[in-house]
Design an enzyme around this catalytic site. Structure first.
Site, PDB file in Angstrom:
ATOM      1  N   LYS A  19      10.065  -7.158  -8.008  1.00 11.16           N
ATOM      2  CA  LYS A  19      10.078  -6.944  -6.563  1.00 11.16           C
ATOM      3  C   LYS A  19       8.904  -7.750  -6.010  1.00 11.16           C
ATOM      4  O   LYS A  19       7.746  -7.387  -6.201  1.00 11.16           O
ATOM      5  CB  LYS A  19       9.922  -5.450  -6.227  1.00 11.16           C
ATOM      6  CG  LYS A  19       9.891  -5.163  -4.735  1.00 11.16           C
ATOM      7  CD  LYS A  19       8.583  -4.512  -4.344  1.00 11.16           C
ATOM      8  CE  LYS A  19       8.121  -4.629  -2.944  1.00 11.16           C
ATOM      9  NZ  LYS A  19       8.111  -5.884  -2.267  1.00 11.16           N
ATOM     10  N   ALA A  57       6.556  -9.826  -3.022  1.00 12.64           N
ATOM     11  CA  ALA A  57       6.024  -9.488  -1.696  1.00 12.64           C
ATOM     12  C   ALA A  57       6.935 -10.034  -0.593  1.00 12.64           C
ATOM     13  O   ALA A  57       7.545 -11.093  -0.743  1.00 12.64           O
ATOM     14  CB  ALA A  57       4.628 -10.078  -1.549  1.00 12.64           C
ATOM     15  N   SER A  89      -2.929  -4.363  -3.206  1.00 14.20           N
ATOM     16  CA  SER A  89      -4.039  -3.683  -2.549  1.00 14.20           C
ATOM     17  C   SER A  89      -4.317  -2.321  -3.191  1.00 14.20           C
ATOM     18  O   SER A  89      -3.461  -1.762  -3.895  1.00 14.20           O
ATOM     19  CB  SER A  89      -3.686  -3.474  -1.074  1.00 14.20           C
ATOM     20  OG  SER A  89      -2.506  -2.696  -0.984  1.00 14.20           O
ATOM     21  N   GLU A 123      -3.465  -3.694 -10.847  1.00 10.50           N
ATOM     22  CA  GLU A 123      -4.448  -4.779 -10.702  1.00 10.50           C
ATOM     23  C   GLU A 123      -4.686  -4.976  -9.221  1.00 10.50           C
ATOM     24  O   GLU A 123      -3.868  -5.556  -8.522  1.00 10.50           O
ATOM     25  CB  GLU A 123      -3.920  -6.021 -11.397  1.00 10.50           C
ATOM     26  CG  GLU A 123      -3.780  -5.731 -12.889  1.00 10.50           C
ATOM     27  CD  GLU A 123      -3.114  -6.834 -13.672  1.00 10.50           C
ATOM     28  OE1 GLU A 123      -3.227  -7.981 -13.259  1.00 10.50           O
ATOM     29  OE2 GLU A 123      -2.487  -6.515 -14.687  1.00 10.50           O
ATOM     30  N   LEU A 124      -5.818  -4.433  -8.758  1.00  7.70           N
ATOM     31  CA  LEU A 124      -6.007  -4.257  -7.317  1.00  7.70           C
ATOM     32  C   LEU A 124      -7.119  -5.156  -6.785  1.00  7.70           C
ATOM     33  O   LEU A 124      -7.426  -6.180  -7.369  1.00  7.70           O
ATOM     34  CB  LEU A 124      -6.269  -2.775  -7.041  1.00  7.70           C
ATOM     35  CG  LEU A 124      -5.271  -1.817  -7.736  1.00  7.70           C
ATOM     36  CD1 LEU A 124      -5.633  -0.364  -7.476  1.00  7.70           C
ATOM     37  CD2 LEU A 124      -3.835  -2.109  -7.314  1.00  7.70           C
ATOM     38  N   CYS A 149      -7.750 -13.030  -5.767  1.00  6.74           N
ATOM     39  CA  CYS A 149      -8.215 -11.709  -6.192  1.00  6.74           C
ATOM     40  C   CYS A 149      -9.631 -11.817  -6.727  1.00  6.74           C
ATOM     41  O   CYS A 149     -10.462 -10.945  -6.491  1.00  6.74           O
ATOM     42  CB  CYS A 149      -7.282 -11.113  -7.232  1.00  6.74           C
ATOM     43  SG  CYS A 149      -6.995 -12.181  -8.629  1.00  6.74           S
ATOM     44  N   GLU A 167     -13.181  -5.569   0.840  1.00  6.60           N
ATOM     45  CA  GLU A 167     -12.546  -6.857   0.561  1.00  6.60           C
ATOM     46  C   GLU A 167     -12.240  -7.579   1.884  1.00  6.60           C
ATOM     47  O   GLU A 167     -11.716  -6.978   2.814  1.00  6.60           O
ATOM     48  CB  GLU A 167     -11.244  -6.615  -0.216  1.00  6.60           C
ATOM     49  CG  GLU A 167     -10.647  -7.881  -0.787  1.00  6.60           C
ATOM     50  CD  GLU A 167      -9.448  -7.595  -1.695  1.00  6.60           C
ATOM     51  OE1 GLU A 167      -8.629  -6.721  -1.350  1.00  6.60           O
ATOM     52  OE2 GLU A 167      -9.342  -8.250  -2.745  1.00  6.60           O
TER      53      GLU A 167
HETATM   54  P1  NAP Z   1      -0.082  -5.260  -1.036  1.00 11.76           P
HETATM   55  O1  NAP Z   1       0.147  -5.187   0.428  1.00 11.76           O
HETATM   56  O2  NAP Z   1      -0.530  -4.036  -1.726  1.00 11.76           O
HETATM   57  O3  NAP Z   1       1.304  -5.750  -1.642  1.00 11.76           O
HETATM   58  C1  NAP Z   1       1.460  -6.136  -3.005  1.00 11.76           C
HETATM   59  C2  NAP Z   1       2.882  -5.911  -3.405  1.00 11.76           C
HETATM   60  O4  NAP Z   1       3.112  -4.507  -3.441  1.00 11.76           O
HETATM   61  C3  NAP Z   1       3.932  -6.448  -2.446  1.00 11.76           C
HETATM   62  O5  NAP Z   1       5.076  -6.792  -3.192  1.00 11.76           O
HETATM   63  C4  NAP Z   1       4.226  -5.245  -1.572  1.00 11.76           C
HETATM   64  O6  NAP Z   1       5.481  -5.288  -0.966  1.00 11.76           O
HETATM   65  C5  NAP Z   1       4.170  -4.154  -2.594  1.00 11.76           C
HETATM   66  N1  NAP Z   1       3.850  -2.823  -2.109  1.00 11.76           N
HETATM   67  C6  NAP Z   1       2.761  -2.436  -1.387  1.00 11.76           C
HETATM   68  N2  NAP Z   1       2.804  -1.099  -1.197  1.00 11.76           N
HETATM   69  C7  NAP Z   1       3.925  -0.646  -1.816  1.00 11.76           C
HETATM   70  C8  NAP Z   1       4.516   0.625  -1.956  1.00 11.76           C
HETATM   71  N3  NAP Z   1       3.988   1.711  -1.421  1.00 11.76           N
HETATM   72  N4  NAP Z   1       5.665   0.730  -2.641  1.00 11.76           N
HETATM   73  C9  NAP Z   1       6.229  -0.377  -3.183  1.00 11.76           C
HETATM   74  N5  NAP Z   1       5.730  -1.608  -3.077  1.00 11.76           N
HETATM   75  C10 NAP Z   1       4.585  -1.739  -2.398  1.00 11.76           C
HETATM   76  O7  NAP Z   1      -1.089  -6.414  -1.400  1.00 11.76           O
HETATM   77  P2  NAP Z   1      -1.056  -7.925  -0.901  1.00 11.76           P
HETATM   78  O8  NAP Z   1      -1.632  -7.972   0.454  1.00 11.76           O
HETATM   79  O9  NAP Z   1       0.304  -8.512  -1.120  1.00 11.76           O
HETATM   80  O10 NAP Z   1      -2.005  -8.638  -1.948  1.00 11.76           O
HETATM   81  C11 NAP Z   1      -3.358  -8.798  -1.745  1.00 11.76           C
HETATM   82  C12 NAP Z   1      -4.118  -7.805  -2.588  1.00 11.76           C
HETATM   83  O11 NAP Z   1      -3.791  -7.997  -3.948  1.00 11.76           O
HETATM   84  C13 NAP Z   1      -5.597  -8.010  -2.493  1.00 11.76           C
HETATM   85  O12 NAP Z   1      -6.217  -6.755  -2.392  1.00 11.76           O
HETATM   86  C14 NAP Z   1      -5.949  -8.675  -3.809  1.00 11.76           C
HETATM   87  O13 NAP Z   1      -7.267  -8.479  -4.229  1.00 11.76           O
HETATM   88  C15 NAP Z   1      -4.985  -8.031  -4.725  1.00 11.76           C
HETATM   89  N6  NAP Z   1      -4.775  -8.845  -5.925  1.00 11.76           N
HETATM   90  C16 NAP Z   1      -5.332  -8.413  -7.099  1.00 11.76           C
HETATM   91  C17 NAP Z   1      -5.194  -9.164  -8.264  1.00 11.76           C
HETATM   92  C18 NAP Z   1      -5.813  -8.720  -9.557  1.00 11.76           C
HETATM   93  O14 NAP Z   1      -5.563  -9.362 -10.568  1.00 11.76           O
HETATM   94  N7  NAP Z   1      -6.622  -7.673  -9.595  1.00 11.76           N
HETATM   95  C19 NAP Z   1      -4.450 -10.351  -8.214  1.00 11.76           C
HETATM   96  C20 NAP Z   1      -3.908 -10.768  -7.007  1.00 11.76           C
HETATM   97  C21 NAP Z   1      -4.062  -9.991  -5.869  1.00 11.76           C
HETATM   98  P3  NAP Z   1       5.667  -5.846   0.538  1.00 11.76           P
HETATM   99  O15 NAP Z   1       5.123  -7.210   0.564  1.00 11.76           O
HETATM  100  O16 NAP Z   1       7.134  -5.806   0.727  1.00 11.76           O
HETATM  101  O17 NAP Z   1       4.906  -4.922   1.429  1.00 11.76           O
END
Ligand code: NAP
Length: 462
Positions: free
Chosen positions: A156, A158, A209, A230-231, A264, A363
């Site tokens: 799934k 983004a 996130s 992995e947040l 990230c 962040e």
């Molecule tokens: P996000 O808003 O949490 O979304 C990430 C993915 O999760 C997307 O596919 C999103 O779908 C989905 N998602 C979010 N909430 C969900 C829920 N309640 N149920 C099901 N799916 C859900 O994060 P983002 O803005 O795309 O990515 C940026 C974040 O990722 C930053 O905080 C960054 O630090 C972190 N990150 C961490 C790493 C690591 O290795 N630690 C690597 C890369 C990124 P939708 O897009 O459809 O909302």
């Protein structure tokens, strides 16, 4: 009524793609197909699965021009950077290379009386929930070991990078990976959570996130479904008095600004020894002024728009708040006329910052970095650890022993010396504190997509 998921391009605000999410009934049927397809996939010889996965990545490479163009439209990355193929290829090769050894049984005894061994079996169905910031790399990290280990995979992706999953599925299916073994699906949050809650998956890898991580953990509660989370991060760099100043400026500023700061493990705060502070700041400002903000399709653009207006808004708010609280911005936004008050955001360096400011604690995920002067290791360690996150720390020094000693005191997933913002496929990608709980890449990356099974076979002796 179900609404289509729209991908708004940061390049010009157009709806670049839209897709209908699966209904609950279709999502359940999809999950059943993934489950049904898995045993036959796991029964294929390991070498065959490895060959098919490598062939899938080779097919993806054949789509390079399309992928690079689409990445620019979807999340604004300048086309001059050529996509994520270097990392995708390196990680795939490494994980394929170590598969046989890593997945081999641990033989405890093979005698006339007993056969005792531990084997690693695929967990079953793996769900990957992927983010938009490095949309191919973050998926590949789990997709490759999960398929090689014999799992079926549901992806799934983004909403911001809706087409990435389609390209990956096209490539892997063209290479011969069965359609039900790797399915790319469009799911809304509610349906994703409901499937997890209904035990449709045996392992969920979520990269995104902190709030998303909480939601996934809640969805999995009481199901015994394993999760890899992995947040976010707020990764620091620390420049010691003995650092190579030019190398430190070059790498740390690139780590802060590459991908418009949406990495990230991007550098979000820098602590510099007082003896180097003024020179560091001066060089960092010159480094940032040389960036070219603009349309990601222009060959000279080194800084594209942020992936979404709402992400840029967060950064603008953090910077404005910090400046109101006494921080000093060193970059005049007028130097970056492409800044449109929306997704196109001028880079910024802030000094006179403190840890009372959100920009130093939360962040930012954008092209801004705060720089603070420190008196030495003790102060730097305290500040680096003063964070809810723990993904990476980057130390700049000539002294590897000192780096190891400082590293032992850091609350972090990775300690770098004289580099940053880089994933080594042979090392475990992991974090602590609110960065979550994951262990991707390396031999450990196979652990979460497999489970141990013990064989204790006593032979009949006559
Ligand atoms: P996000 O808003 O949490 O979304 C990430 C993915 O999760 C997307 O596919 C999103 O779908 C989905 N998602 C979010 N909430 C969900 C829920 N309640 N149920 C099901 N799916 C859900 O994060 P983002 O803005 O795309 O990515 C940026 C974040 O990722 C930053 O905080 C960054 O630090 C972190 N990150 C961490 C790493 C690591 O290795 N630690 C690597 C890369 C990124 P939708 O897009 O459809 O909302």
């Amino acid at each position: 009524m179900t609404k289509p998921i729209q991908l708004i391009s940061p390049v010009d605000g157009r709806v670049y793609a839209e897709r209908m999410p699966l209904s609950m009934a279709d999502a359940k049927a999809m999950a059943r197909r993934a489950r049904a397809a898995q045993p036959a996939w796991a029964a294929r010889p390991l070498e065959e699965r490895i060959a098919l996965v490598k062939a899938g990545v080779a097919k993806l490479n054949e789509m390079k021009d399309l992928v690079v163009e689409e990445l620019a439209w979807q999340m604004g990355r300048p086309t001059r950077f050529g996509g994520e193929f270097g990392g995708v290829n390196d990680r795939t090769s490494y994980m394929a290379e170590i598969a046989a050894e890593t997945l081999a049984p641990t033989v405890v005894e093979a005698s006339d009386r007993f056969e005792r061994r531990i084997v690693r079996e695929a967990v079953g169905v793996v769900l990957i929930v992927a983010p938009w910031n490095y949309p191919y790399l973050t998926t590949i990290n789990t997709l490759v070991p999960a398929l090689i280990a014999g799992n079926s995979v549901v992806l799934k992706h983004a909403s911001q990078t809706l087409l990435v999953g389609e390209r990956l599925a096209d490539a892997f299916h063209a290479a011969g990976v069965p359609e039900d073994v790797f399915q790319n699906v469009v799911l809304d949050h509610g349906t994703t959570e409901a499937l997890i809650g209904a035990r449709a998956f045996n392992f969920v890898n979520f990269t995104g996130s902190v709030s998303g991580g909480y939601a996934i953990e809640r969805a999995a509660a009481g199901t015994f479904t394993a999760t890899g989370l992995e947040l976010g991060g707020k990764d620091p760099g620390y420049v010691r008095a003995d650092a190579d100043l030019d190398a430190a400026v070059d790498s740390l500023m690139d780590g802060a600004m590459f991908n418009a700061g949406q990495c990230c493990c991007g550098i979000e705060r820098i602590y510099v020894h007082e003896s180097l502070y003024d020179a560091f700041v001066e060089k960092a400002v010159a480094w940032v002024k040389a960036l070219k903000l603009g349309n990601p399709f222009e060959p000279e653009t080194t800084l594209g728009p942020m992936a979404n207006v709402r992400f840029a808004r967060v950064v603008r708010e953090q910077v404005a708040e910090a400046v109101a609280a006494g921080a000093k911005p060193l970059i005049d936004p007028a130097l970056f006329p492409a800044d449109d008050g929306g997704a196109y955001l001028a880079p910024q360096i802030l000094v006179n910052v403190t840890h009372d400011m959100r920009v130093m604690k939360e962040e930012s995920f954008g092209p801004v970095v705060g720089i603070m002067k420190v008196s030495g290791d003790e102060e730097a360690i305290g500040l680096m650890n003063d964070s809810p996150y723990g993904l990476t720390c980057s130390l700049w020094t000539e002294d590897a022993e000192a780096a190891a000693e400082i590293g032992a005191r850091l609350e972090t997933g990775t300690v770098y010396m004289n580099r940053c913002d880089y994933l080594d496929p042979a090392l475990c990608w992991t974090g602590c504190k609110d960065t979550g709980r994951g262990a991707a890449l390396s031999a450990l990356g196979y652990m979460s997509v497999t489970r141990p099974k013990s064989y204790h076979l006593k032979k009949v002796t006559k």
